[in-house]
Design an enzyme around this catalytic site. Structure first.
Site, PDB file in Angstrom:
ATOM      1  N   GLY A   1       1.228   3.394  -6.014  1.00 31.53           N
ATOM      2  CA  GLY A   1       1.275   2.013  -5.913  1.00 31.53           C
ATOM      3  C   GLY A   1       2.534   1.299  -4.954  1.00 31.53           C
ATOM      4  O   GLY A   1       2.159   0.486  -4.283  1.00 31.53           O
ATOM      5  N   HIS A   2       3.730   2.082  -5.114  1.00 29.58           N
ATOM      6  CA  HIS A   2       4.565   1.591  -4.057  1.00 29.58           C
ATOM      7  C   HIS A   2       4.024   1.775  -2.718  1.00 29.58           C
ATOM      8  O   HIS A   2       4.415   1.048  -1.789  1.00 29.58           O
ATOM      9  CB  HIS A   2       5.954   2.260  -4.457  1.00 29.58           C
TER      10      HIS A   2
ATOM     11  N   ALA B   1      11.758   6.061  -7.685  1.00 34.40           N
ATOM     12  CA  ALA B   1      10.647   7.017  -8.370  1.00 34.40           C
ATOM     13  C   ALA B   1       9.313   6.477  -8.127  1.00 34.40           C
ATOM     14  O   ALA B   1       8.460   6.043  -8.857  1.00 34.40           O
ATOM     15  CB  ALA B   1      10.906   6.703 -10.143  1.00 34.40           C
TER      16      ALA B   1
END
Ligand code: PAF
Length: 280
Positions: A36-37, A32
């Site tokens: 940020g990732h 998901a």
């Protein structure tokens, strides 16, 4: 981009990279994915030759079965996003690949896990310690990247790396926020449209407390102001607001050296538990 689902395929692919002298950066995730990732992957790309991203919703870190069932799973979308930032390897194992037998190993992170998330979610950090140790053994990264939004997780994993002598560098990256201040989180997708408009109030509350501390109010006064602020927002139930040292995670009574004071909070908004923090 290579996409592997088994530990043996992962090891085989990475052993060739290692033989060629390539350094490995690792971004563990539960999918998901959000910006940020992607920032973690982008940072890893600048510091490592090969970047591996794992996508695995780890059942052992959920103490609430409904929370595990609800957790968003968006593998195709995630793969497409990871491709855009030049990820080299995606590792998305099944639960039986990661846990062929139920795990019985127990970790004790001492006073790091008796506060905040550890106190509210018994067993959570044991599950995190378990899966991160397994992933570190499988990937054998030179550097591993984690977001500051899960500040307590970073502290726990730092201790894991230290106590188990994992030969890697742990890198904490800044929280990425939406334009209205809401910390990016996979769980934000679970918010209703109305809850999404309310969610940034948590960052407002943290900012209020930070400004009070900088104005020489005590941590207790700043915490009381946050409790009062949230109490006036009926959609939220505050779990905790703590003023802690960023490394020990223990409550403090005065500001620490720059970068060592953290304001951390958790609150329930509808069915979604949100956490956030500010380090200053
Ligand atoms: O932060 C997360 O997404 C998870 O806790 C992690 C580190 C991937 C372990 O499952």
């Amino acid at each position: 981009m290579h996409h592997v689902n088994t530990v043996s395929a992962l090891r085989q692919h990475l052993s060739t990279a290692r033989l060629n002298g390539h350094s490995i950066g690792f971004v563990p995730t539960m999918g998901a994915l959000h910006q940020g990732h992607l920032n973690l992957v982008e940072r890893a790309k600048t510091e490592c030759d090969i970047v591996v991203c794992s996508i695995f919703v780890n059942p052992t870190q959920f103490n609430n079965p409904d929370d595990l069932a609800r957790y968003p799973r968006t593998l195709d979308e995630d793969s497409a996003l990871l491709e855009t930032v030049g990820t080299d390897v995606i590792f998305s194992p099944s639960v039986t690949e990661m846990y062929p037998e139920p795990a019985t190993l127990r970790f004790d992170f001492g006073n790091l896990e008796t506060v905040m998330e550890g106190a509210s979610r018994p067993g959570h950090f044991n599950g995190v310690g378990l899966v991160v140790s397994k992933l570190f053994h499988m990937v054998q990264p030179d550097r591993a990247y984690f977001g500051q939004k899960d500040l307590q997780q970073v502290a726990v994993i730092r201790r894991l790396v230290r106590d188990l002598s994992f030969p890697l560098e742990l890198i904490r990256c800044d929280t990425v926020r939406e334009a209205d201040g809401l910390a990016m989180s996979s769980r934000n997708r679970l918010l209703s449209a109305e809850e999404r408009t309310q969610a940034p109030m948590l960052f407002d509350a943290l900012t209020l407390a930070k400004n009070m501390l900088l104005d020489e109010y005590t941590p207790e006064q700043a915490q009381a102001a946050v409790r009062d602020y949230i109490a006036h927002q009926p959609a939220f139930t505050l779990d905790y607001i703590e003023v802690v040292n960023t490394d020990s995670l223990q409550p403090i009574i005065e500001l620490q050296a720059p970068g060592q004071t953290a304001l951390c909070l958790a609150a329930q908004l509808g069915k979604v538990r949100l956490i956030d923090n500010i380090v200053f």
